[in-house]
Design a protein around this motif. Structure first.
Motif, mmCIF file in Angstrom:
data_model
loop_
_atom_site.group_PDB
_atom_site.id
_atom_site.type_symbol
_atom_site.label_atom_id
_atom_site.label_comp_id
_atom_site.label_asym_id
_atom_site.label_seq_id
_atom_site.Cartn_x
_atom_site.Cartn_y
_atom_site.Cartn_z
ATOM 1 N N ALA A 96 -11.637 -49.944 11.516
ATOM 2 C CA ALA A 96 -11.004 -49.400 10.310
ATOM 3 C C ALA A 96 -9.553 -49.861 10.196
ATOM 4 C CB ALA A 96 -11.081 -47.878 10.316
ATOM 5 N N LYS A 97 -8.831 -49.860 11.314
ATOM 6 C CA LYS A 97 -7.444 -50.330 11.279
ATOM 7 C C LYS A 97 -7.369 -51.807 10.911
ATOM 8 C CE LYS A 97 -5.322 -47.083 14.487
ATOM 9 N NZ LYS A 97 -4.703 -46.915 15.811
ATOM 10 N N ASP A 98 -8.265 -52.603 11.484
ATOM 11 C CA ASP A 98 -8.267 -54.031 11.174
ATOM 12 C C ASP A 98 -8.659 -54.279 9.717
ATOM 13 O OD1 ASP A 98 -7.432 -54.665 13.726
ATOM 14 O OD2 ASP A 98 -9.470 -54.942 14.491
ATOM 15 N N ALA A 99 -9.607 -53.533 9.208
ATOM 16 C CA ALA A 99 -10.012 -53.685 7.807
ATOM 17 C C ALA A 99 -8.914 -53.193 6.868
ATOM 18 C CB ALA A 99 -11.312 -52.920 7.551
ATOM 19 N N PHE A 100 -8.165 -52.199 7.286
ATOM 20 C CA PHE A 100 -7.085 -51.669 6.448
ATOM 21 C C PHE A 100 -6.000 -52.709 6.221
ATOM 22 C CE2 PHE A 100 -3.222 -49.030 5.760
ATOM 23 C CZ PHE A 100 -3.603 -48.479 4.548
ATOM 24 N N ARG A 113 -15.883 -52.639 1.072
ATOM 25 C CA ARG A 113 -16.800 -53.427 1.896
ATOM 26 C C ARG A 113 -16.243 -54.806 2.175
ATOM 27 N NH1 ARG A 113 -23.191 -54.279 1.350
ATOM 28 N NH2 ARG A 113 -23.308 -56.118 2.671
ATOM 29 N N LYS A 114 -15.578 -55.392 1.192
ATOM 30 C CA LYS A 114 -15.029 -56.737 1.389
ATOM 31 C C LYS A 114 -13.946 -56.749 2.465
ATOM 32 C CE LYS A 114 -11.925 -56.386 -2.600
ATOM 33 N NZ LYS A 114 -11.602 -56.970 -3.907
ATOM 34 N N ASP A 115 -13.263 -55.623 2.665
ATOM 35 C CA ASP A 115 -12.256 -55.534 3.732
ATOM 36 C C ASP A 115 -12.934 -55.558 5.098
ATOM 37 O OD1 ASP A 115 -10.218 -55.265 1.785
ATOM 38 O OD2 ASP A 115 -10.626 -53.109 1.670
ATOM 39 N N LEU A 116 -14.032 -54.829 5.213
ATOM 40 C CA LEU A 116 -14.799 -54.850 6.461
ATOM 41 C C LEU A 116 -15.364 -56.244 6.718
ATOM 42 C CD1 LEU A 116 -16.633 -51.425 6.227
ATOM 43 C CD2 LEU A 116 -14.898 -52.073 7.888
ATOM 44 N N ASP A 117 -15.895 -56.875 5.667
ATOM 45 C CA ASP A 117 -16.414 -58.233 5.820
ATOM 46 C C ASP A 117 -15.325 -59.190 6.280
ATOM 47 O OD1 ASP A 117 -19.034 -57.623 5.093
ATOM 48 O OD2 ASP A 117 -18.677 -58.010 2.960
ATOM 49 N N SER A 118 -14.137 -59.067 5.704
ATOM 50 C CA SER A 118 -13.028 -59.936 6.084
ATOM 51 C C SER A 118 -12.632 -59.721 7.538
ATOM 52 C CB SER A 118 -11.818 -59.682 5.181
ATOM 53 O OG SER A 118 -12.129 -59.964 3.842
ATOM 54 N N ALA A 119 -12.586 -58.469 7.961
ATOM 55 C CA ALA A 119 -12.225 -58.168 9.347
ATOM 56 C C ALA A 119 -13.280 -58.711 10.308
ATOM 57 C CB ALA A 119 -12.059 -56.665 9.538
#
Length: 134
Positions: A96-100, A113-119
């Motif tokens: 979550a921190k990395d996706a943030f 979701r795209k933030d999680l995908d990017s992380a």
């Protein structure tokens, strides 16, 4: 912290002669004041801490049920359930921190979701998750 407060106050408090005569010696009075301040500091620290936090925030019964859903798992000890729950919390916190970070780059405060995908794509630790969100 309490020791520093006590040391600072005990060095700055000097009783009057009348107080020293009433309570014995000046050292005894300083000891009493130091004890009172230490007790007050402990009470303030305890009040600031609030209620004790649980070690694990995830429901252990649900974790145990998920573990037992695996046909290879016959028994699950409380210690193993606790360790799995804590590891899960730490994993979710990390991803979550990395996706943030990616959400902030997009000038957003909400994870998508795209933030999680990017992380997952950018960080090698999450390589095992590639393709899981598809």
């Amino acid at each position: 912290m309490a020791a520093a407060v006590v040391a600072a106050v005990t060095t700055s408090v000097s009783p009057t002669d009348a107080e020293a005569e009433r309570s014995g010696t000046e050292d005894e009075l300083r000891d009493v004041v130091a004890e009172e301040l230490a007790a007050a500091a402990v009470a303030v620290a305890a009040a600031a801490a609030g209620p004790p936090n649980r070690l694990v925030k995830l429901p252990l019964a649900r974790i145990k049920a998920l573990m037992k859903a695996d046909p290879d798992v016959a028994l699950a000890s409380q210690e193993s359930v606790f360790v799995i729950a804590k590891a899960t919390e730490l994993f979710v916190e990390t991803i979550a921190k990395d996706a943030f970070v990616y959400a902030q780059q997009g000038k957003r405060k909400t994870l998508q979701r795209k933030d999680l995908d990017s992380a997952i794509e950018a960080i090698d630790e999450f390589a095992f998750l590639e393709g899981t969100l598809d």
